[in-house]
Motif scaffolding. Structure first.
Motif, PDB file in Angstrom:
ATOM      1  N   ILE A 122       0.923  -1.508  -0.005  1.00 10.50           N
ATOM      2  CA  ILE A 122      -0.011  -0.052  -0.067  1.00 10.50           C
ATOM      3  C   ILE A 122       0.934   0.793  -0.042  1.00 10.50           C
ATOM      4  CG2 ILE A 122      -1.287   1.256   1.445  1.00 10.50           C
ATOM      5  CD1 ILE A 122      -2.629  -1.097   2.158  1.00 10.50           C
ATOM      6  N   LEU A 123       2.009   1.380   0.768  1.00 14.44           N
ATOM      7  CA  LEU A 123       2.694   2.360   0.780  1.00 14.44           C
ATOM      8  C   LEU A 123       3.821   2.275  -0.611  1.00 14.44           C
ATOM      9  CD1 LEU A 123       3.948   2.496   4.989  1.00 14.44           C
ATOM     10  CD2 LEU A 123       2.367   3.665   3.611  1.00 14.44           C
ATOM     11  N   GLY A 124       4.191   1.298  -0.632  1.00 18.75           N
ATOM     12  CA  GLY A 124       4.625   1.609  -2.265  1.00 18.75           C
ATOM     13  C   GLY A 124       3.855   2.131  -3.328  1.00 18.75           C
ATOM     14  N   TYR A 125       2.052   1.375  -3.437  1.00 21.47           N
ATOM     15  CA  TYR A 125       1.809   2.142  -4.350  1.00 21.47           C
ATOM     16  C   TYR A 125       1.771   3.864  -4.255  1.00 21.47           C
ATOM     17  CZ  TYR A 125      -2.558   4.347  -5.397  1.00 21.47           C
ATOM     18  OH  TYR A 125      -4.225   4.915  -5.863  1.00 21.47           O
ATOM     19  N   ALA A 126       1.789   4.155  -3.151  1.00 18.08           N
ATOM     20  CA  ALA A 126       1.128   5.466  -2.500  1.00 18.08           C
ATOM     21  C   ALA A 126       2.464   6.407  -2.979  1.00 18.08           C
ATOM     22  CB  ALA A 126       0.628   5.701  -0.983  1.00 18.08           C
ATOM     23  N   ALA A 127       3.683   5.879  -2.702  1.00 14.64           N
ATOM     24  CA  ALA A 127       5.207   6.536  -3.309  1.00 14.64           C
ATOM     25  C   ALA A 127       4.934   6.609  -5.075  1.00 14.64           C
ATOM     26  CB  ALA A 127       6.048   5.251  -2.546  1.00 14.64           C
ATOM     27  N   PHE A 128       4.986   5.448  -5.798  1.00 11.63           N
ATOM     28  CA  PHE A 128       4.896   6.159  -6.978  1.00 11.63           C
ATOM     29  C   PHE A 128       3.711   6.124  -8.084  1.00 11.63           C
ATOM     30  CE2 PHE A 128       7.170   1.198  -6.526  1.00 11.63           C
ATOM     31  CZ  PHE A 128       9.081   1.853  -7.332  1.00 11.63           C
ATOM     32  N   GLU A 129       2.413   6.371  -6.735  1.00  7.70           N
ATOM     33  CA  GLU A 129       1.790   7.173  -7.794  1.00  7.70           C
ATOM     34  C   GLU A 129       2.234   8.328  -7.014  1.00  7.70           C
ATOM     35  OE1 GLU A 129      -0.782   7.440  -9.435  1.00  7.70           O
ATOM     36  OE2 GLU A 129      -2.191   5.580  -8.309  1.00  7.70           O
ATOM     37  N   GLY A 130       2.909   8.682  -5.876  1.00  5.69           N
ATOM     38  CA  GLY A 130       3.287  10.428  -5.892  1.00  5.69           C
ATOM     39  C   GLY A 130       3.948  10.748  -6.799  1.00  5.69           C
ATOM     40  N   VAL A 131       5.323   9.906  -7.294  1.00  7.02           N
ATOM     41  CA  VAL A 131       5.852  10.123  -8.666  1.00  7.02           C
ATOM     42  C   VAL A 131       5.256  10.222  -9.551  1.00  7.02           C
ATOM     43  CG1 VAL A 131       7.764   9.561  -9.532  1.00  7.02           C
ATOM     44  CG2 VAL A 131       8.444   9.202  -7.044  1.00  7.02           C
ATOM     45  N   PHE A 132       4.349  10.336 -10.346  1.00  2.00           N
ATOM     46  CA  PHE A 132       3.258  10.461 -11.504  1.00  2.00           C
ATOM     47  C   PHE A 132       3.265  11.511 -10.797  1.00  2.00           C
ATOM     48  CE2 PHE A 132      -0.946   9.432 -12.557  1.00  2.00           C
ATOM     49  CZ  PHE A 132      -1.134  10.056 -13.980  1.00  2.00           C
ATOM     50  N   LEU A 133       1.577  12.028  -9.859  1.00  5.76           N
ATOM     51  CA  LEU A 133       1.268  13.137  -9.703  1.00  5.76           C
ATOM     52  C   LEU A 133       2.333  14.078  -9.270  1.00  5.76           C
ATOM     53  CD1 LEU A 133      -1.482  12.347  -6.840  1.00  5.76           C
ATOM     54  CD2 LEU A 133      -1.442  12.141  -9.012  1.00  5.76           C
ATOM     55  N   GLY A 134       3.248  14.150  -9.220  1.00  7.85           N
ATOM     56  CA  GLY A 134       4.402  14.660  -9.065  1.00  7.85           C
ATOM     57  C   GLY A 134       4.689  15.848  -9.962  1.00  7.85           C
ATOM     58  N   VAL A 135       4.879  14.608 -11.465  1.00  3.59           N
ATOM     59  CA  VAL A 135       6.112  15.177 -12.538  1.00  3.59           C
ATOM     60  C   VAL A 135       4.420  15.486 -13.239  1.00  3.59           C
ATOM     61  CG1 VAL A 135       6.300  14.173 -14.923  1.00  3.59           C
ATOM     62  CG2 VAL A 135       7.258  13.623 -12.675  1.00  3.59           C
ATOM     63  N   PHE A 136       3.279  14.652 -13.542  1.00  2.00           N
ATOM     64  CA  PHE A 136       1.772  15.075 -13.935  1.00  2.00           C
ATOM     65  C   PHE A 136       1.550  16.789 -13.005  1.00  2.00           C
ATOM     66  CE2 PHE A 136      -2.685  14.615 -14.340  1.00  2.00           C
ATOM     67  CZ  PHE A 136      -2.564  15.001 -15.648  1.00  2.00           C
ATOM     68  N   SER A 137       1.704  16.761 -12.395  1.00  2.00           N
ATOM     69  CA  SER A 137       1.407  18.605 -11.479  1.00  2.00           C
ATOM     70  C   SER A 137       2.065  19.541 -11.921  1.00  2.00           C
ATOM     71  CB  SER A 137       1.256  18.597  -9.971  1.00  2.00           C
ATOM     72  OG  SER A 137       0.232  17.845  -9.831  1.00  2.00           O
ATOM     73  N   GLU A 138       3.071  19.326 -12.019  1.00  2.00           N
ATOM     74  CA  GLU A 138       4.209  19.651 -12.969  1.00  2.00           C
ATOM     75  C   GLU A 138       3.885  20.441 -14.242  1.00  2.00           C
ATOM     76  OE1 GLU A 138       9.344  20.609 -12.499  1.00  2.00           O
ATOM     77  OE2 GLU A 138       8.813  18.935 -12.129  1.00  2.00           O
ATOM     78  N   MET A 139       4.055  19.592 -14.782  1.00  2.10           N
ATOM     79  CA  MET A 139       3.911  19.653 -16.338  1.00  2.10           C
ATOM     80  C   MET A 139       2.102  20.111 -16.656  1.00  2.10           C
ATOM     81  SD  MET A 139       2.270  17.092 -18.831  1.00  2.10           S
ATOM     82  CE  MET A 139       0.743  16.298 -18.797  1.00  2.10           C
ATOM     83  N   PHE A 140       1.502  20.284 -15.728  1.00  2.02           N
ATOM     84  CA  PHE A 140       0.137  21.597 -15.593  1.00  2.02           C
ATOM     85  C   PHE A 140       0.682  22.776 -15.221  1.00  2.02           C
ATOM     86  CE2 PHE A 140      -2.000  17.280 -17.009  1.00  2.02           C
ATOM     87  CZ  PHE A 140      -3.411  17.738 -16.566  1.00  2.02           C
TER      88      PHE A 140
END
Length: 280
Positions: A122-140
């Motif tokens: 669960i925490l592994g999922y959260a960490a990788f999801e966070g990386v995706f959201l960080g790049v995705f958010s920075e792009m926007f």
């Protein structure tokens, strides 16, 4: 009837293979004042313990759900902040974001099919999801300055309003409510999958239904409403898990499910903010 969220669709949050609160017929023993008469954990060692002391008997409490949710969402936030700070907007960053999203998806599916919750998954999922959201958010943010912050505020507003409406009793999570909502959600997913294929093969241009125009805004609003619907199912099943004596470990599944739903709402809110900013 099963939840929209795969992590809530198995043991621990349901009774008689459905939502614990959906059966409107009085249960034997329940009417006599025993709320655990039909407890799905009636055969576990906690069942004979004092029902007034769930924390002492290993049963899930709301505090457990809050703490695990804070840990899971906090991991998402830390991953997002680090990705934003360390991965500048570039093709390489996009590739890492896609890779992180795929890993998060695989971890989520593995946990969804496990019989017991795994904090590491669960925490592994959260960490990788966070990386995706960080790049995705920075792009926007590079194109629509401030969009991620507005999306965070929007996500908090939607989730807070949904919780208030749910606690006020304005929404009753019944079997019929769940069936209708899930049918709409499945139809939405099918249409979005078809739209993705049409865009991939060049049949639909500019994103098709997911374009940055009025149609895309309408689809985004529908997606956010569906996210709020998923939250009501999550809230209901958390309440039922607590009421029927789910083991404390199930609070990790509650945190996992809430995180998945909130990520859904945030991503859709971010797209919606970008659409409205584009039309200014």
């Amino acid at each position: 009837m099963r939840s929209s969220n795969p992590v809530f669709s198995r043991r621990g949050f349901s009774r008689d293979n459905g939502y614990a609160g959906f059966n409107t017929a009085p249960q034997a023993g329940y009417a006599q004042g025993n709320p655990y008469a039909q407890n799905p954990y009636a055969q576990n060692p906690y069942a004979q313990a004092d029902v007034q002391a769930p924390a002492a008997t290993g049963r899930m409490t709301m505090d457990d759900v809050i703490v695990r949710s804070a840990l899971t969402l906090g991991t998402v936030a830390v991953g997002a902040v680090l990705a934003w700070a360390l991965l500048p907007v570039s093709g390489t960053s996009y590739g890492l974001a896609v890779g992180s999203a795929l890993i998060a998806f695989v971890l989520a599916m593995v946990q969804s099919f496990k019989r017991t919750p795994s904090p590491a998954l669960i925490l592994g999922y959260a960490a990788f999801e966070g990386v995706f959201l960080g790049v995705f958010s920075e792009m926007f943010n590079s194109r629509w300055s401030g969009a991620p912050f507005q999306a965070v505020l929007g996500t908090m507003a939607v989730s807070g309003a949904t919780l208030l409406i749910y606690k006020a009793g304005w929404i009753r999570v019944t079997a019929r409510y769940a069936r209708i909502g899930l049918s709409i959600a499945i139809a939405f997913m099918v249409v979005m999958a078809i739209n993705l294929l049409l865009v991939a093969f060049g049949v639909a241009e500019d994103g098709g239904l997911r374009s940055f125009g009025p149609l895309g805004a309408l689809v985004g609003i529908i997606a956010i409403v569906l996210g709020a619907f998923f939250l009501t199912l999550d809230f209901k099943q958390i309440e039922d898990g607590i009421a029927y004596g789910a083991p404390r470990s199930e609070s990790w599944l509650a945190a996992f499910g809430l995180t998945m739903t909130l990520v859904w709402i945030y991503v859709e809110m971010l797209r919606l903010v970008a659409i409205f900013s584009s039309n200014d």
